[in-house]
Design a protein around this motif. Structure first.
Motif, PDB file in Angstrom:
ATOM      1  N   ARG A   1      42.952  33.992  26.319  1.00 35.21           N
ATOM      2  CA  ARG A   1      41.729  34.802  26.313  1.00 35.21           C
ATOM      3  C   ARG A   1      41.273  34.972  27.756  1.00 35.21           C
ATOM      4  O   ARG A   1      40.771  34.042  28.370  1.00 35.21           O
ATOM      5  N   LEU A   2      41.476  36.161  28.288  1.00 38.73           N
ATOM      6  CA  LEU A   2      41.148  36.443  29.676  1.00 38.73           C
ATOM      7  C   LEU A   2      40.338  37.730  29.734  1.00 38.73           C
ATOM      8  O   LEU A   2      40.866  38.813  29.488  1.00 38.73           O
ATOM      9  N   ASP A   3      39.057  37.606  30.059  1.00 41.76           N
ATOM     10  CA  ASP A   3      38.211  38.792  30.122  1.00 41.76           C
ATOM     11  C   ASP A   3      38.154  39.320  31.549  1.00 41.76           C
ATOM     12  O   ASP A   3      38.849  38.832  32.447  1.00 41.76           O
ATOM     13  N   ALA A   4      37.325  40.323  31.775  1.00 42.47           N
ATOM     14  CA  ALA A   4      37.241  40.951  33.091  1.00 42.47           C
ATOM     15  C   ALA A   4      36.785  39.959  34.161  1.00 42.47           C
ATOM     16  O   ALA A   4      37.238  40.015  35.306  1.00 42.47           O
ATOM     17  N   THR A   5      35.898  39.045  33.786  1.00 42.01           N
ATOM     18  CA  THR A   5      35.425  38.056  34.752  1.00 42.01           C
ATOM     19  C   THR A   5      36.566  37.152  35.207  1.00 42.01           C
ATOM     20  O   THR A   5      36.709  36.855  36.400  1.00 42.01           O
ATOM     21  N   GLY A   6      37.401  36.734  34.249  1.00 43.58           N
ATOM     22  CA  GLY A   6      38.536  35.890  34.597  1.00 43.58           C
ATOM     23  C   GLY A   6      39.554  36.615  35.464  1.00 43.58           C
ATOM     24  O   GLY A   6      40.101  36.047  36.404  1.00 43.58           O
ATOM     25  N   ILE A   7      39.809  37.883  35.134  1.00 42.78           N
ATOM     26  CA  ILE A   7      40.757  38.669  35.928  1.00 42.78           C
ATOM     27  C   ILE A   7      40.236  38.840  37.353  1.00 42.78           C
ATOM     28  O   ILE A   7      40.985  38.719  38.327  1.00 42.78           O
ATOM     29  N   THR A   8      38.942  39.115  37.498  1.00 47.54           N
ATOM     30  CA  THR A   8      38.348  39.255  38.832  1.00 47.54           C
ATOM     31  C   THR A   8      38.481  37.969  39.631  1.00 47.54           C
ATOM     32  O   THR A   8      38.799  37.994  40.832  1.00 47.54           O
ATOM     33  N   ALA A   9      38.278  36.834  38.965  1.00 42.57           N
ATOM     34  CA  ALA A   9      38.412  35.547  39.652  1.00 42.57           C
ATOM     35  C   ALA A   9      39.851  35.305  40.086  1.00 42.57           C
ATOM     36  O   ALA A   9      40.103  34.801  41.186  1.00 42.57           O
ATOM     37  N   ASP A  10      40.816  35.655  39.223  1.00 39.02           N
ATOM     38  CA  ASP A  10      42.227  35.478  39.574  1.00 39.02           C
ATOM     39  C   ASP A  10      42.597  36.326  40.783  1.00 39.02           C
ATOM     40  O   ASP A  10      43.299  35.859  41.700  1.00 39.02           O
ATOM     41  N   VAL A  11      42.145  37.561  40.783  1.00 41.06           N
ATOM     42  CA  VAL A  11      42.441  38.454  41.914  1.00 41.06           C
ATOM     43  C   VAL A  11      41.814  37.910  43.194  1.00 41.06           C
ATOM     44  O   VAL A  11      42.410  37.979  44.276  1.00 41.06           O
ATOM     45  N   ARG A  12      40.609  37.351  43.083  1.00 39.65           N
ATOM     46  CA  ARG A  12      39.941  36.787  44.258  1.00 39.65           C
ATOM     47  C   ARG A  12      40.749  35.631  44.848  1.00 39.65           C
ATOM     48  O   ARG A  12      40.886  35.516  46.058  1.00 39.65           O
ATOM     49  N   VAL A  13      41.306  34.798  43.975  1.00 38.28           N
ATOM     50  CA  VAL A  13      42.127  33.674  44.449  1.00 38.28           C
ATOM     51  C   VAL A  13      43.389  34.184  45.140  1.00 38.28           C
ATOM     52  O   VAL A  13      43.765  33.717  46.219  1.00 38.28           O
ATOM     53  N   ILE A  14      44.050  35.162  44.519  1.00 36.52           N
ATOM     54  CA  ILE A  14      45.284  35.704  45.106  1.00 36.52           C
ATOM     55  C   ILE A  14      45.003  36.345  46.460  1.00 36.52           C
ATOM     56  O   ILE A  14      45.743  36.149  47.430  1.00 36.52           O
ATOM     57  N   ASN A  15      43.933  37.101  46.557  1.00 35.06           N
ATOM     58  CA  ASN A  15      43.601  37.766  47.812  1.00 35.06           C
ATOM     59  C   ASN A  15      43.183  36.788  48.902  1.00 35.06           C
ATOM     60  O   ASN A  15      43.286  37.088  50.095  1.00 35.06           O
TER      61      ASN A  15
END
Length: 205
Positions: A54-68
Protein backbone atom coordinates in the motif's frame (compact mmCIF):
# COMPACT_ATOMS: atom_id res chain seq x y z
CA UNK A 1 38.82 -38.85 -16.44
CA UNK A 2 35.48 -38.77 -18.15
CA UNK A 3 35.45 -39.39 -21.89
CA UNK A 4 34.76 -36.43 -24.13
CA UNK A 5 31.62 -36.02 -26.23
CA UNK A 6 31.00 -38.63 -28.87
CA UNK A 7 31.54 -36.95 -32.26
CA UNK A 8 28.96 -39.31 -33.67
CA UNK A 9 26.32 -38.19 -31.18
CA UNK A 10 23.29 -36.82 -32.94
CA UNK A 11 21.52 -33.79 -31.51
CA UNK A 12 17.85 -33.10 -31.87
CA UNK A 13 17.17 -30.47 -34.52
CA UNK A 14 16.04 -27.12 -33.17
CA UNK A 15 12.68 -27.55 -34.83
CA UNK A 16 11.93 -30.52 -32.59
CA UNK A 17 12.17 -28.39 -29.40
CA UNK A 18 8.88 -26.65 -28.86
CA UNK A 19 7.50 -24.58 -26.04
CA UNK A 20 4.22 -25.63 -24.51
CA UNK A 21 1.59 -23.27 -23.15
CA UNK A 22 1.22 -23.06 -19.38
CA UNK A 23 -1.65 -25.32 -18.29
CA UNK A 24 -4.69 -23.76 -16.65
CA UNK A 25 -4.30 -25.08 -13.11
CA UNK A 26 -7.48 -23.37 -11.97
CA UNK A 27 -9.49 -26.18 -13.56
CA UNK A 28 -8.23 -28.51 -10.83
CA UNK A 29 -9.23 -26.14 -8.02
CA UNK A 30 -12.51 -26.34 -6.10
CA UNK A 31 -15.25 -24.14 -7.49
CA UNK A 32 -15.08 -21.71 -4.55
CA UNK A 33 -11.33 -21.25 -4.83
CA UNK A 34 -11.55 -20.99 -8.62
CA UNK A 35 -14.02 -18.12 -8.29
CA UNK A 36 -11.64 -16.24 -6.00
CA UNK A 37 -8.76 -16.36 -8.48
CA UNK A 38 -10.66 -14.58 -11.27
CA UNK A 39 -9.10 -13.60 -14.56
CA UNK A 40 -7.49 -10.39 -15.70
CA UNK A 41 -7.98 -8.50 -18.96
CA UNK A 42 -5.57 -10.76 -20.84
CA UNK A 43 -7.55 -13.87 -19.96
CA UNK A 44 -4.80 -15.33 -17.78
CA UNK A 45 -5.16 -16.19 -14.12
CA UNK A 46 -3.36 -13.66 -11.88
CA UNK A 47 -1.29 -14.99 -8.98
CA UNK A 48 -2.66 -14.81 -5.45
CA UNK A 49 -0.58 -12.09 -3.73
CA UNK A 50 1.12 -12.95 -0.44
CA UNK A 51 0.95 -9.30 0.56
CA UNK A 52 -0.36 -6.30 -1.32
CA UNK A 53 1.83 -3.19 -0.88
CA UNK A 54 0.00 0.00 0.00
CA UNK A 55 1.84 3.04 -1.30
CA UNK A 56 -0.01 6.33 -1.67
CA UNK A 57 1.14 9.62 -3.16
CA UNK A 58 2.74 10.68 0.12
CA UNK A 59 4.84 7.52 0.22
CA UNK A 60 5.89 7.88 -3.41
CA UNK A 61 6.92 11.50 -2.79
CA UNK A 62 9.00 10.41 0.19
CA UNK A 63 10.70 7.67 -1.84
CA UNK A 64 11.57 10.10 -4.61
CA UNK A 65 12.96 12.54 -2.03
CA UNK A 66 15.27 9.84 -0.66
CA UNK A 67 16.47 8.84 -4.13
CA UNK A 68 17.12 12.45 -5.13
CA UNK A 69 19.07 13.07 -1.90
CA UNK A 70 21.74 10.57 -2.90
CA UNK A 71 21.60 8.95 0.58
CA UNK A 72 20.23 5.47 -0.02
CA UNK A 73 21.64 4.42 3.37
CA UNK A 74 21.98 6.60 6.45
CA UNK A 75 21.55 10.32 5.81
CA UNK A 76 18.95 12.76 7.17
CA UNK A 77 15.91 10.59 6.33
CA UNK A 78 17.20 7.69 8.44
CA UNK A 79 18.03 10.07 11.29
CA UNK A 80 14.50 11.50 11.13
CA UNK A 81 13.05 7.98 11.15
CA UNK A 82 15.05 7.10 14.27
CA UNK A 83 13.68 10.21 15.98
CA UNK A 84 10.04 9.64 14.96
CA UNK A 85 9.61 5.87 15.23
CA UNK A 86 9.84 5.64 19.06
CA UNK A 87 6.73 7.84 19.31
CA UNK A 88 4.79 5.25 17.30
CA UNK A 89 5.77 2.31 19.49
CA UNK A 90 6.09 4.04 22.87
CA UNK A 91 9.77 3.22 22.89
CA UNK A 92 12.75 5.10 24.22
CA UNK A 93 15.28 4.65 21.43
CA UNK A 94 15.40 3.55 17.82
CA UNK A 95 18.38 2.32 15.82
CA UNK A 96 17.67 1.65 12.15
CA UNK A 97 19.22 -1.45 10.61
CA UNK A 98 18.81 -3.25 7.30
CA UNK A 99 16.39 -5.98 8.41
CA UNK A 100 14.46 -7.55 11.26
CA UNK A 101 17.02 -10.36 11.36
CA UNK A 102 19.80 -7.88 12.02
CA UNK A 103 17.70 -6.15 14.67
CA UNK A 104 17.15 -9.37 16.63
CA UNK A 105 20.74 -10.50 16.16
CA UNK A 106 22.25 -7.21 17.34
CA UNK A 107 19.87 -7.08 20.31
CA UNK A 108 20.95 -10.54 21.42
CA UNK A 109 24.61 -9.61 21.01
CA UNK A 110 24.07 -6.46 23.08
CA UNK A 111 22.66 -8.69 25.84
CA UNK A 112 25.83 -10.78 25.76
CA UNK A 113 24.10 -13.89 24.43
CA UNK A 114 26.34 -16.28 22.54
CA UNK A 115 27.79 -19.81 22.45
CA UNK A 116 26.74 -21.89 25.42
CA UNK A 117 23.43 -20.07 25.88
CA UNK A 118 19.91 -21.22 25.01
CA UNK A 119 17.13 -18.96 23.77
CA UNK A 120 13.47 -20.01 23.96
CA UNK A 121 11.70 -19.13 20.69
CA UNK A 122 8.03 -19.46 19.79
CA UNK A 123 7.73 -22.34 17.33
CA UNK A 124 5.15 -20.52 15.20
CA UNK A 125 7.26 -17.78 13.67
CA UNK A 126 9.31 -16.79 10.64
CA UNK A 127 12.65 -18.58 10.15
CA UNK A 128 14.64 -15.41 10.83
CA UNK A 129 13.68 -15.44 14.52
CA UNK A 130 15.60 -18.65 15.10
CA UNK A 131 18.23 -17.59 12.55
CA UNK A 132 19.13 -14.53 14.60
CA UNK A 133 19.73 -16.76 17.62
CA UNK A 134 21.96 -19.09 15.65
CA UNK A 135 23.99 -16.16 14.33
CA UNK A 136 25.07 -15.47 17.91
CA UNK A 137 26.18 -19.07 18.38
CA UNK A 138 23.45 -19.75 20.95
CA UNK A 139 21.10 -22.73 20.75
CA UNK A 140 17.43 -22.43 19.81
CA UNK A 141 14.81 -24.06 22.02
CA UNK A 142 11.44 -24.07 20.31
CA UNK A 143 8.34 -23.80 22.44
CA UNK A 144 4.84 -24.68 21.30
CA UNK A 145 3.61 -22.02 23.68
CA UNK A 146 4.93 -18.52 24.13
CA UNK A 147 6.48 -19.63 27.37
CA UNK A 148 6.54 -23.19 28.77
CA UNK A 149 5.97 -21.99 32.33
CA UNK A 150 8.28 -21.84 35.32
CA UNK A 151 7.48 -25.38 36.44
CA UNK A 152 8.51 -26.81 33.08
CA UNK A 153 11.57 -24.68 32.40
CA UNK A 154 13.39 -22.91 35.20
CA UNK A 155 16.88 -21.50 35.61
CA UNK A 156 17.57 -24.24 38.12
CA UNK A 157 16.70 -27.02 35.69
CA UNK A 158 18.00 -25.22 32.57
CA UNK A 159 20.85 -22.92 33.61
CA UNK A 160 21.86 -22.29 29.98
CA UNK A 161 18.57 -20.52 29.17
CA UNK A 162 19.39 -16.83 28.75
CA UNK A 163 16.45 -15.25 26.91
CA UNK A 164 12.91 -15.67 25.62
CA UNK A 165 11.68 -14.34 22.27
CA UNK A 166 7.91 -13.92 21.95
CA UNK A 167 6.80 -13.16 18.39
CA UNK A 168 4.17 -10.63 17.35
CA UNK A 169 3.20 -12.11 13.98
CA UNK A 170 0.99 -10.94 11.08
CA UNK A 171 0.21 -7.66 12.82
CA UNK A 172 -1.17 -9.45 15.89
CA UNK A 173 0.50 -8.93 19.29
CA UNK A 174 1.45 -12.12 21.08
CA UNK A 175 -0.52 -13.13 24.17
CA UNK A 176 2.06 -11.94 26.66
CA UNK A 177 0.00 -12.75 29.75
CA UNK A 178 2.33 -12.98 32.74
CA UNK A 179 5.40 -13.57 30.57
CA UNK A 180 7.14 -10.37 31.73
CA UNK A 181 6.81 -11.36 35.38
CA UNK A 182 8.03 -14.88 34.65
CA UNK A 183 11.20 -13.82 32.85
CA UNK A 184 11.98 -11.31 35.58
CA UNK A 185 11.53 -14.02 38.19
CA UNK A 186 13.87 -16.31 36.26
CA UNK A 187 16.30 -13.44 35.51
CA UNK A 188 16.03 -13.92 31.77
CA UNK A 189 16.15 -11.41 28.94
CA UNK A 190 12.90 -10.70 27.07
CA UNK A 191 13.39 -9.83 23.37
CA UNK A 192 10.13 -9.15 21.53
CA UNK A 193 10.19 -9.88 17.80
CA UNK A 194 7.76 -7.30 16.40
CA UNK A 195 9.15 -7.27 12.86
CA UNK A 196 5.69 -7.99 11.41
CA UNK A 197 3.66 -5.96 13.88
CA UNK A 198 4.89 -2.37 13.92
CA UNK A 199 2.45 -0.19 15.79
CA UNK A 200 0.17 -3.08 16.81
CA UNK A 201 -1.35 -2.95 20.29
CA UNK A 202 -3.20 -5.49 22.38
CA UNK A 203 -6.75 -4.52 23.35
CA UNK A 204 -7.35 -5.10 27.03
CA UNK A 205 -10.91 -5.49 28.36
Amino acid sequence: MFPGPDPGHHRLPATRIRSHPTPDLTRTLPVGVRALTGRNSTGTTPPIPVAAPRLDATGITADVRVINSGHLVQGPEVAAFEDEFPHLVDGRHCVAVNSGTSASWLTLLALGIGPGDEVVVASFTFAATAGAVRLTGAAVVFSGHLWPGPRRRTRRDHPRTAAVIPVHLFGRPAAMGNLTALVQQQQLALVADATQAHGAAAIRP
